[in-house]
Design an enzyme around this catalytic site. Sequence first.
Site, PDB file in Angstrom:
ATOM      1  N   ASN A   9       2.077   2.109  -2.784  1.00  0.00           N
ATOM      2  CA  ASN A   9       2.871   2.936  -3.688  1.00  0.00           C
ATOM      3  C   ASN A   9       2.492   4.384  -3.405  1.00  0.00           C
ATOM      4  O   ASN A   9       1.401   4.818  -3.762  1.00  0.00           O
ATOM      5  CB  ASN A   9       2.550   2.547  -5.145  1.00  0.00           C
ATOM      6  CG  ASN A   9       3.265   3.439  -6.145  1.00  0.00           C
ATOM      7  OD1 ASN A   9       4.089   4.275  -5.766  1.00  0.00           O
ATOM      8  ND2 ASN A   9       2.947   3.264  -7.422  1.00  0.00           N
ATOM      9  N   TRP A  10       3.401   5.081  -2.742  1.00  0.00           N
ATOM     10  CA  TRP A  10       3.085   6.461  -2.333  1.00  0.00           C
ATOM     11  C   TRP A  10       3.103   7.414  -3.515  1.00  0.00           C
ATOM     12  O   TRP A  10       2.640   8.537  -3.402  1.00  0.00           O
ATOM     13  CB  TRP A  10       4.093   6.943  -1.278  1.00  0.00           C
ATOM     14  CG  TRP A  10       4.021   6.220   0.032  1.00  0.00           C
ATOM     15  CD1 TRP A  10       3.191   5.170   0.369  1.00  0.00           C
ATOM     16  CD2 TRP A  10       4.802   6.493   1.204  1.00  0.00           C
ATOM     17  NE1 TRP A  10       3.414   4.781   1.663  1.00  0.00           N
ATOM     18  CE2 TRP A  10       4.397   5.574   2.199  1.00  0.00           C
ATOM     19  CE3 TRP A  10       5.803   7.413   1.513  1.00  0.00           C
ATOM     20  CZ2 TRP A  10       4.969   5.561   3.483  1.00  0.00           C
ATOM     21  CZ3 TRP A  10       6.376   7.401   2.779  1.00  0.00           C
ATOM     22  CH2 TRP A  10       5.957   6.490   3.751  1.00  0.00           C
ATOM     23  N   LYS A  11       3.690   7.000  -4.620  1.00  0.00           N
ATOM     24  CA  LYS A  11       3.858   7.874  -5.794  1.00  0.00           C
ATOM     25  C   LYS A  11       4.540   9.174  -5.336  1.00  0.00           C
ATOM     26  O   LYS A  11       5.386   9.121  -4.445  1.00  0.00           O
ATOM     27  CB  LYS A  11       2.514   8.100  -6.487  1.00  0.00           C
ATOM     28  CG  LYS A  11       1.836   6.753  -6.822  1.00  0.00           C
ATOM     29  CD  LYS A  11       0.660   6.854  -7.716  1.00  0.00           C
ATOM     30  CE  LYS A  11       0.095   5.438  -7.941  1.00  0.00           C
ATOM     31  NZ  LYS A  11      -1.028   5.426  -8.889  1.00  0.00           N
ATOM     32  N   HIS A  93       5.901   0.513 -13.709  1.00  0.00           N
ATOM     33  CA  HIS A  93       4.575   1.048 -13.370  1.00  0.00           C
ATOM     34  C   HIS A  93       4.031   1.794 -14.597  1.00  0.00           C
ATOM     35  O   HIS A  93       4.783   2.426 -15.332  1.00  0.00           O
ATOM     36  CB  HIS A  93       4.683   1.988 -12.165  1.00  0.00           C
ATOM     37  CG  HIS A  93       3.345   2.350 -11.617  1.00  0.00           C
ATOM     38  ND1 HIS A  93       2.547   3.312 -12.207  1.00  0.00           N
ATOM     39  CD2 HIS A  93       2.638   1.851 -10.579  1.00  0.00           C
ATOM     40  CE1 HIS A  93       1.401   3.381 -11.538  1.00  0.00           C
ATOM     41  NE2 HIS A  93       1.433   2.507 -10.544  1.00  0.00           N
ATOM     42  N   GLU A  95       2.615   4.514 -14.905  1.00  0.00           N
ATOM     43  CA  GLU A  95       2.939   5.951 -14.960  1.00  0.00           C
ATOM     44  C   GLU A  95       4.363   6.166 -15.469  1.00  0.00           C
ATOM     45  O   GLU A  95       4.648   7.154 -16.138  1.00  0.00           O
ATOM     46  CB  GLU A  95       2.725   6.581 -13.568  1.00  0.00           C
ATOM     47  CG  GLU A  95       1.230   6.684 -13.258  1.00  0.00           C
ATOM     48  CD  GLU A  95       0.854   6.529 -11.801  1.00  0.00           C
ATOM     49  OE1 GLU A  95       1.716   6.694 -10.919  1.00  0.00           O
ATOM     50  OE2 GLU A  95      -0.338   6.231 -11.530  1.00  0.00           O
ATOM     51  N   GLU A 165      -2.009  -4.165 -12.994  1.00  0.00           N
ATOM     52  CA  GLU A 165      -2.697  -2.918 -12.696  1.00  0.00           C
ATOM     53  C   GLU A 165      -3.335  -2.383 -13.972  1.00  0.00           C
ATOM     54  O   GLU A 165      -2.658  -1.723 -14.774  1.00  0.00           O
ATOM     55  CB  GLU A 165      -1.701  -1.878 -12.165  1.00  0.00           C
ATOM     56  CG  GLU A 165      -0.970  -2.312 -10.915  1.00  0.00           C
ATOM     57  CD  GLU A 165      -0.399  -1.115 -10.162  1.00  0.00           C
ATOM     58  OE1 GLU A 165      -0.844  -0.889  -9.039  1.00  0.00           O
ATOM     59  OE2 GLU A 165       0.464  -0.412 -10.715  1.00  0.00           O
ATOM     60  N   GLY A 171      -6.371   5.097  -9.837  1.00  0.00           N
ATOM     61  CA  GLY A 171      -6.727   6.445  -9.405  1.00  0.00           C
ATOM     62  C   GLY A 171      -8.076   6.925  -9.922  1.00  0.00           C
ATOM     63  O   GLY A 171      -8.396   8.108  -9.830  1.00  0.00           O
ATOM     64  N   SER A 211      -7.427   1.200  -7.735  1.00  0.00           N
ATOM     65  CA  SER A 211      -8.586   1.562  -6.894  1.00  0.00           C
ATOM     66  C   SER A 211      -8.968   0.470  -5.908  1.00  0.00           C
ATOM     67  O   SER A 211     -10.143   0.264  -5.617  1.00  0.00           O
ATOM     68  CB  SER A 211      -9.785   1.953  -7.769  1.00  0.00           C
ATOM     69  OG  SER A 211      -9.473   3.107  -8.519  1.00  0.00           O
ATOM     70  N   GLY A 232      -2.407   2.355  -4.261  1.00  0.00           N
ATOM     71  CA  GLY A 232      -1.995   3.753  -4.404  1.00  0.00           C
ATOM     72  C   GLY A 232      -2.664   4.612  -3.358  1.00  0.00           C
ATOM     73  O   GLY A 232      -2.257   4.639  -2.193  1.00  0.00           O
ATOM     74  N   GLY A 233      -3.743   5.299  -3.758  1.00  0.00           N
ATOM     75  CA  GLY A 233      -4.421   6.270  -2.888  1.00  0.00           C
ATOM     76  C   GLY A 233      -4.726   5.757  -1.490  1.00  0.00           C
ATOM     77  O   GLY A 233      -4.477   6.456  -0.498  1.00  0.00           O
TER      78      GLY A 233
HETATM   79  P1  13P Z   1      -4.722   3.553  -6.896  1.00  0.00           P
HETATM   80  O1  13P Z   1      -4.854   2.525  -5.812  1.00  0.00           O
HETATM   81  O2  13P Z   1      -4.680   4.963  -6.394  1.00  0.00           O
HETATM   82  O3  13P Z   1      -5.733   3.348  -7.978  1.00  0.00           O
HETATM   83  O4  13P Z   1      -3.277   3.323  -7.569  1.00  0.00           O
HETATM   84  C1  13P Z   1      -2.884   2.044  -7.901  1.00  0.00           C
HETATM   85  C2  13P Z   1      -1.455   2.071  -8.291  1.00  0.00           C
HETATM   86  O5  13P Z   1      -1.085   2.666  -9.279  1.00  0.00           O
HETATM   87  C3  13P Z   1      -0.499   1.398  -7.401  1.00  0.00           C
HETATM   88  O6  13P Z   1       0.749   1.283  -8.004  1.00  0.00           O
END
Ligand code: 13P
Length: 248
Positions: A9-11, A93, A95, A165, A171, A211, A232-233
Site C-alpha cells: 500500500n503506497w499510500k 483502511h 486511515e 491491521e 507506521g 510494521s 506500507g512503509g
Molecule cells: P506500515 O507497514 O507502514 O505499518 O503500514 C501498514 C498499512 O497501513 C498497510 O495498509
Amino acid sequence: MAQKIVAGNWKMNLSLSEGVKLVNGIESKIDSTDVRIIVFTPSLFAHPISQLNKKDTEVGVQNFNENEAGAFTGEISINQVKSVGVNIGLIGHSERRLYFNESHSVLKAKVDAAIGNGFEFIFCCGEPLDVREANQEFSYVKRQLDESLFHLTDAQIKGGTIAYEPVWAIGTGKTATTEQAEEMHKAIRTWIVEHYSEEIAETVSILYGGSCNPKNAEELFACPNVDGGLIGGASLNPEDFCAIINSF
Ligand code: 13P
C-alpha cells in the site's frame, strides 16, 4: 486453501517515475511466483503502472467511491477504475476510516458496489490502541466485519480477502507479536465459519498489516491463519518488499 498474497500500500507516497522504478525493481528480484503480488498505487498512477504489464505484479487502487457516477468532485468510481483495466481496490483502511470519516455504512455500500460490479477488494479491519488497552479488540473487529462485510452471501464472500491491521501497529514500528496476530486471525476465521461454513472460511485470505518488515515477515507468515501481508512503509523499496515476499 486461501491464496497467499503480499500487497503493498503506497499510500500518498512516490512520484510516477519512482513508482515505475519500484515495480521494475520488484519484478527483477522476485523468486517465488506462487504468492500473489499486488501494489495499491494512488489512483492516478494505477493505469500507467498497470501498463508496464509486469507478469508478477498486479495493480489496485487504495480507494473508490461507492456511487456509480455523478457529481462527486474529486472521487473515482469503480467503472472508471475498471475502464483502465484495474480490477481490485482496498476498502476500509484505518486511515480512510479515521481521516475521511468512512463509517460502517459507507464501507458496506463500497462492498456492495464492488460486488455488484464484479470488482475485487481487500476489506481492512483493526482496532486502535485504546481499544486494545481496554481488551475490547475482538468485539471491535467483529463489529467492523458484522456491519460492513458479513451481510454478503456464501458465493459473494467465498475467495475474498480480509486484512487485519491493528491501528497501533501501522507506521509505528510496533508490530503485533505472532501470538497477537494469530489470535486475531484465528478469531476472524472462526467468525467466518460461524456466519458461513468451514469450507468457505478456508477460501478467505486473511492478511496481516502493521510494521511488517523483512525481519518479522517470516514468523508472521508462518502463523497458520496468516495468509500474507498488507505492507506500507516496507513496500516502498524493492529490496524490503521482495524480502518480505520471498520470506514465504
Ligand atoms: P506500515 O507497514 O507502514 O505499518 O503500514 C501498514 C498499512 O497501513 C498497510 O495498509
